[in-house]
Structure formats: C-alpha cells, structure tokens
Design a protein around this motif. Sequence first.
Motif, short mmCIF file in Angstrom:
data_model
loop_
_atom_site.label_atom_id
_atom_site.label_comp_id
_atom_site.label_asym_id
_atom_site.label_seq_id
_atom_site.Cartn_x
_atom_site.Cartn_y
_atom_site.Cartn_z
N GLU A 1 -7.61 -2.47 -1.85
CA GLU A 1 -6.91 -1.69 -2.87
C GLU A 1 -5.62 -2.36 -3.31
OE1 GLU A 1 -6.61 2.55 -2.11
OE2 GLU A 1 -8.31 2.43 -0.72
N TYR B 1 0.82 -1.22 0.00
CA TYR B 1 0.00 0.00 0.00
C TYR B 1 0.85 1.26 0.00
CZ TYR B 1 -3.97 3.02 1.21
OH TYR B 1 -4.95 4.01 1.20
N SER C 1 -11.86 0.10 3.23
CA SER C 1 -11.64 -0.64 1.99
C SER C 1 -10.18 -0.65 1.55
CB SER C 1 -12.51 -0.06 0.88
OG SER C 1 -12.15 1.30 0.63
N SER C 2 -9.28 -0.16 2.39
CA SER C 2 -7.88 -0.04 1.97
C SER C 2 -7.25 -1.39 1.63
CB SER C 2 -7.06 0.65 3.06
OG SER C 2 -7.46 2.00 3.21
#
Length: 250
Positions: free
Chosen positions: A114, A76, A110-111
């Motif tokens: 991703e 991330y 919702s990370s």
Amino acid sequence: MKLTVVGCSGSFPSAESACSSYLVEADGFRLLLDMGNGALGELQRHCGLYDLDAIYLSHLHADHCIDMCAYFVARYYRHDGGRCPPIPVYGPEGTEHRLTTAYADTPSASSMSEVFDFHTVKPGSFEIGPFSVHTEKVSHPVEAYGIRIEHGGRALTYSGDTGVCDALDELARDADLFLCEAAFTHGKENIPDLHLNGREAGETATRAGARRLVLTHIPPWTDPQVNLADARETFAGPVEVAAPRKTYEI
C-alpha cells in the motif's frame, strides 16, 4: 549526478556509520540505494522523509534492507497530509514477503504494497526516473545485484555485496565512480562468492577501467586503512574509503 554516502558500515552499524545506504540525485530526482540498519535516521540529514522518489535494494540481507520496516511505519501511519502514495521499490524476487516477515505485525499481508510499489529486479536495463540503469546478478549467498547508473554521459557503479565475478567487471566498465564493497581483509578471510577484499576491489577496478574507486561496506572489525592500502597496490587511479555524509559529483 550527486552521490551522498548515507551509511557505509558492513554487516552491522559502527559507532560512526549506519549500514549501507547511498543517495543518488539528478534533475531533482532522489534514488536511494539500499536502506540498512540505522540508515533511515541518517537519511533525514540529507532529505525529508517523504522526498525520496525511488528505492533500489541490492539484496535482502538485513544490513542492506532492514530499515525499510521503519520506513514502512513512516509512510503507512503518516497522519499529517494523509498516507503517502506508493513509492517505487526495486528489489530481488520476494522483497515484499521479506519485509512483511521482518516487520511481523503489518495490519494485513498486503500492507507493505500500500505504500511501496514493488518491482522485481532481474538482469537487464531499465529506467528509474532520469537514470538509465543496468543490473546484473553478482556472487553472493542470496540473490544479489550490482547496478550501473547512467545520466548525462556519466556512470556510477555500485557493487552491492559480491565476491569476484565477471558481471561486476562489466558493470564497472569505464565507470566514472565505482562504489565497491571491500568487506574482507586480504590474507585473513578467504571465502569465495561472498565478499571482496581491498586488493580484489582494486583489481576489479583496474580490469574494468574505472576512473575512481570508493571502498565501502567495511565492517567495524576490519581496519579500513589496510583495505585502502591493498586497493592502492592494485589500482592506479584515485581510491578512498567511503565515509558517512561524504558527497561526490559525478
């Protein structure tokens, strides 16, 4: 197929090994089975952080999945080269919620999705890259799956965590290599539907007609040589204890 033991300690890392994690490779595709405590650091001995193609999580106990939180950080927050595209992650229902809760401070709800493309595992057959896989629910206190991976006419079965069950026998049927947990010691722990001991792992391999047995997920407080001796009493084929960095050609 090539199998590399990234980590094989059960319940918590030992001084010698991270928790459960196994790298399976074929045709340039890298599939990681589980990512328990300490596995992400050890994985980097065998491939780059961003060289995995897919991840399979057998169940959501920490010693099989918790380093996914650290892997989330690596994917991330990567600045060089930009954020990684989502990598397929196959796990039981609720995997995204479990990892988000464990991390506790993702930028948004919702990370995780991703950078991880979540797929819910249920009993059945499907494809992961060049691999034909079949999963079945096994006997454990949480939803847990064993997996059979086939490629080029060869088969690898990984038990995940389980007690004795018919589903595991079928997954290991005629497997070229059966990577089977043996967390308990025969005559010491006797808790049904939780873990296997060495004797039960050997009996399962014998019933299934597996060609080779590798015992794994043995906790630091358990003597692996006892479990190895017990497995050899019930399985006539080659049997050994998994060790970190050990590789197998299947």
